[in-house]
Design a protein around this motif. Structure first.
Motif, mmCIF file in Angstrom:
data_model
loop_
_atom_site.group_PDB
_atom_site.id
_atom_site.type_symbol
_atom_site.label_atom_id
_atom_site.label_comp_id
_atom_site.label_asym_id
_atom_site.label_seq_id
_atom_site.Cartn_x
_atom_site.Cartn_y
_atom_site.Cartn_z
ATOM 1 N N ASN A 40 0.772 -1.213 0.005
ATOM 2 C CA ASN A 40 -0.295 -0.212 0.052
ATOM 3 C C ASN A 40 0.862 1.193 0.063
ATOM 4 O OD1 ASN A 40 -2.882 -0.768 0.213
ATOM 5 N ND2 ASN A 40 -2.277 -2.109 1.832
ATOM 6 N N GLY A 41 2.050 0.985 0.710
ATOM 7 C CA GLY A 41 2.891 2.263 0.741
ATOM 8 C C GLY A 41 3.480 2.570 -0.654
ATOM 9 N N LEU A 42 3.653 1.590 -1.731
ATOM 10 C CA LEU A 42 4.334 1.715 -2.959
ATOM 11 C C LEU A 42 3.179 2.379 -3.875
ATOM 12 C CD1 LEU A 42 5.978 -1.329 -3.877
ATOM 13 C CD2 LEU A 42 6.798 0.898 -4.384
ATOM 14 N N ILE A 43 1.754 2.098 -3.543
ATOM 15 C CA ILE A 43 0.652 2.652 -4.219
ATOM 16 C C ILE A 43 0.796 4.196 -4.042
ATOM 17 C CG2 ILE A 43 -1.660 2.699 -4.638
ATOM 18 C CD1 ILE A 43 -1.964 -0.233 -4.534
ATOM 19 N N VAL A 44 0.806 4.500 -2.837
ATOM 20 C CA VAL A 44 0.957 5.984 -2.219
ATOM 21 C C VAL A 44 1.980 6.675 -2.896
ATOM 22 C CG1 VAL A 44 0.949 7.533 -0.055
ATOM 23 C CG2 VAL A 44 -0.600 5.329 -0.085
ATOM 24 N N LEU A 45 3.086 5.991 -2.753
ATOM 25 C CA LEU A 45 4.350 6.811 -3.297
ATOM 26 C C LEU A 45 4.165 6.610 -4.948
ATOM 27 C CD1 LEU A 45 7.241 7.714 -2.609
ATOM 28 C CD2 LEU A 45 7.980 5.410 -3.273
ATOM 29 N N THR A 46 3.877 5.762 -5.543
ATOM 30 C CA THR A 46 3.631 5.892 -7.074
ATOM 31 C C THR A 46 2.855 7.004 -7.477
ATOM 32 O OG1 THR A 46 4.251 3.347 -7.188
ATOM 33 C CG2 THR A 46 3.341 4.380 -9.126
ATOM 34 N N ILE A 47 1.575 6.903 -6.901
ATOM 35 C CA ILE A 47 0.578 7.823 -7.364
ATOM 36 C C ILE A 47 1.049 9.397 -7.162
ATOM 37 C CG2 ILE A 47 -1.676 8.406 -7.087
ATOM 38 C CD1 ILE A 47 -2.512 5.534 -6.715
ATOM 39 N N SER A 48 1.599 9.503 -5.860
ATOM 40 C CA SER A 48 1.968 10.944 -5.391
ATOM 41 C C SER A 48 3.006 11.360 -6.314
ATOM 42 C CB SER A 48 2.402 10.920 -4.074
ATOM 43 O OG SER A 48 3.302 10.100 -3.955
ATOM 44 N N TYR A 63 -5.497 7.292 -1.327
ATOM 45 C CA TYR A 63 -6.268 7.207 -0.133
ATOM 46 C C TYR A 63 -6.823 6.107 0.192
ATOM 47 C CZ TYR A 63 -6.189 12.496 0.597
ATOM 48 O OH TYR A 63 -5.865 13.555 1.138
ATOM 49 N N LEU A 64 -7.274 5.167 -0.543
ATOM 50 C CA LEU A 64 -7.547 3.702 -0.152
ATOM 51 C C LEU A 64 -6.679 3.094 0.550
ATOM 52 C CD1 LEU A 64 -10.047 1.735 -0.083
ATOM 53 C CD2 LEU A 64 -9.115 0.756 -2.240
ATOM 54 N N SER A 65 -5.442 3.234 -0.188
ATOM 55 C CA SER A 65 -4.224 2.504 0.253
ATOM 56 C C SER A 65 -3.773 3.155 1.586
ATOM 57 C CB SER A 65 -3.017 2.470 -0.807
ATOM 58 O OG SER A 65 -3.169 1.790 -1.898
ATOM 59 N N ILE A 110 -15.086 2.155 3.429
ATOM 60 C CA ILE A 110 -16.352 1.597 3.094
ATOM 61 C C ILE A 110 -16.826 2.917 2.177
ATOM 62 C CG2 ILE A 110 -18.893 1.243 3.262
ATOM 63 C CD1 ILE A 110 -17.841 -0.646 5.904
ATOM 64 N N LEU A 111 -16.819 3.856 2.689
ATOM 65 C CA LEU A 111 -17.390 5.174 2.076
ATOM 66 C C LEU A 111 -16.381 5.599 0.979
ATOM 67 C CD1 LEU A 111 -18.560 7.401 4.879
ATOM 68 C CD2 LEU A 111 -19.783 5.908 3.692
ATOM 69 N N LEU A 112 -15.276 5.342 1.036
ATOM 70 C CA LEU A 112 -14.320 5.431 -0.035
ATOM 71 C C LEU A 112 -14.605 4.511 -1.289
ATOM 72 C CD1 LEU A 112 -10.361 6.199 1.396
ATOM 73 C CD2 LEU A 112 -11.960 7.585 -0.498
ATOM 74 N N LEU A 113 -14.753 3.243 -0.945
ATOM 75 C CA LEU A 113 -15.128 2.322 -1.751
ATOM 76 C C LEU A 113 -16.542 2.767 -2.676
ATOM 77 C CD1 LEU A 113 -14.449 -1.081 -0.128
ATOM 78 C CD2 LEU A 113 -13.318 -0.349 -2.204
ATOM 79 N N VAL A 114 -17.263 3.251 -1.997
ATOM 80 C CA VAL A 114 -18.436 3.854 -2.554
ATOM 81 C C VAL A 114 -18.150 5.087 -3.548
ATOM 82 C CG1 VAL A 114 -20.836 5.333 -2.105
ATOM 83 C CG2 VAL A 114 -20.280 3.245 -0.974
ATOM 84 N N VAL A 115 -17.471 5.933 -3.136
ATOM 85 C CA VAL A 115 -16.800 7.287 -3.775
ATOM 86 C C VAL A 115 -16.200 6.606 -5.031
ATOM 87 C CG1 VAL A 115 -15.138 8.857 -3.931
ATOM 88 C CG2 VAL A 115 -16.644 8.686 -1.949
#
Length: 310
Positions: A40-48, A63-65, A110-115
């Motif tokens: 999950n840290g890699l996803i946050v880093l890659t996207i940022s 944000y989900l990660s 849960i709310l992020l998955l809805v978003v």
């Protein structure tokens, strides 16, 4: 007469009683937790840092990660270290803190998955207006709304627990602090509190699930008019999201949307959504997503170059 709240420390029975099995669990779950942090840290880093992953879909995914890291960190580090401890204890204040943050991050997720389902609906059903509708401002508001929903949910859960009297038994039949096992220790009937928890968790789950299912029914109906290639591309981005929803919702609903019980089965189901699911999300989202994989490879190549330069 003793005070009604003379329980300051709680003892957990843990997942299994056998020390040998607990050691095996330690060897299995510690790498799973580390993989959760790294993945999950890699996803946050890659996207940022990646300029190619600037769409709202990736903004929500980062944000989900982040939520996955926070959510599993409220339970797993203590659970993993307890696997090597003879007596597993936690203060009552620590227990209430764990309940608050566990429910806060779970509902935010849960709310992020809805978003994210709404984001996919706009992208597929209104592609020409996608960037106008999913403006930066709206994305920030939707994420803030997810955090706020999680906060309000947790405040209710903790507010109904604090006034309960705890006067004797202090052994929780679980491996972390949760509401139903804690209610069993109260020296009063907790039927009303149980109903409030069921309503609070149940309403969020049912409401979220209805939105998720409806958004995907609309998306699938809309895709009938697309070309085979268009359908395949749209469905591949949705498939990751649907998989994440199923993995999170089914086990959590099994625990929270029915009367409480203390089967070992319940604890094993809880292991699935507290330990395993947060690790699977990065795999689900990166394996099916060529853009994320490409951005990760670029990031890795950049790191290698810098390493050689040094």
């Amino acid at each position: 007469m003793a005070s009604t709240n003379n329980v300051t420390e709680l003892i957990f029975t843990g997942l299994f009683q056998d020390p040998e099995v607990q050691r095996v669990c330690f060897v299995v779950f510690l790498p799973v937790y580390l993989a959760t942090l790294v993945g999950n840290g890699l996803i946050v880093l890659t996207i940022s840092v990646s300029k190619s992953l600037r769409s709202p879909m990736y903004f929500f995914l980062s944000y989900l990660s982040f939520v996955e890291i926070s959510y599993s960190s409220t339970v797993v580090p203590k659970f993993v270290t307890d696997l090597l401890a003879k007596v597993k204890t936690m203060s009552m204040k620590g227990c209430l803190t764990q309940i608050f943050f566990f429910h806060f991050f779970a509902v935010a997720e849960i709310l992020l998955l809805v978003v994210m389902a709404y984001d996919r609906y706009v992208a597929i059903c209104k592609p020409l207006h996608y960037m106008n509708i999913m403006s930066r401002q709206l994305c920030h508001m939707l994420v803030a709304g997810s955090w706020l929903g999680g906060f309000l949910h947790s405040i209710i859960q903790v507010a109904i627990t604090i006034p309960l009297p705890f006067c004797g038994p202090n052994v929780i039949d679980h491996y972390f602090c949760d509401l139903h096992p804690l209610f069993k220790l109260a020296c009063t009937d907790t039927f009303v509190e149980g109903v409030i928890v069921l309503a609070n968790s149940g309403l969020i789950s049912i409401f979220s699930l209805l939105i998720l299912v409806s958004s995907y029914i609309i998306i699938l109906a809309h895709l009938r008019n697309h070309s085979a290639e268009g359908r395949r591309k749209a469905l591949s981005t949705c498939a990751s999201h649907i998989t994440a929803v199923v993995l999170f919702f089914i086990p959590a609903s099994f625990i929270y949307m029915r009367p409480s019980s203390t089967f070992t089965g319940d604890k094993l189901v809880a292991v699935f959504y507290t330990v395993i699911t947060p690790m699977l999300n990065p795999i689900i989202y990166t394996l099916r997503n060529a853009e994320v994989k490409t951005a990760m490879r670029k990031l890795w190549a950049k790191k290698e170059k810098l390493g050689i330069g040094e």
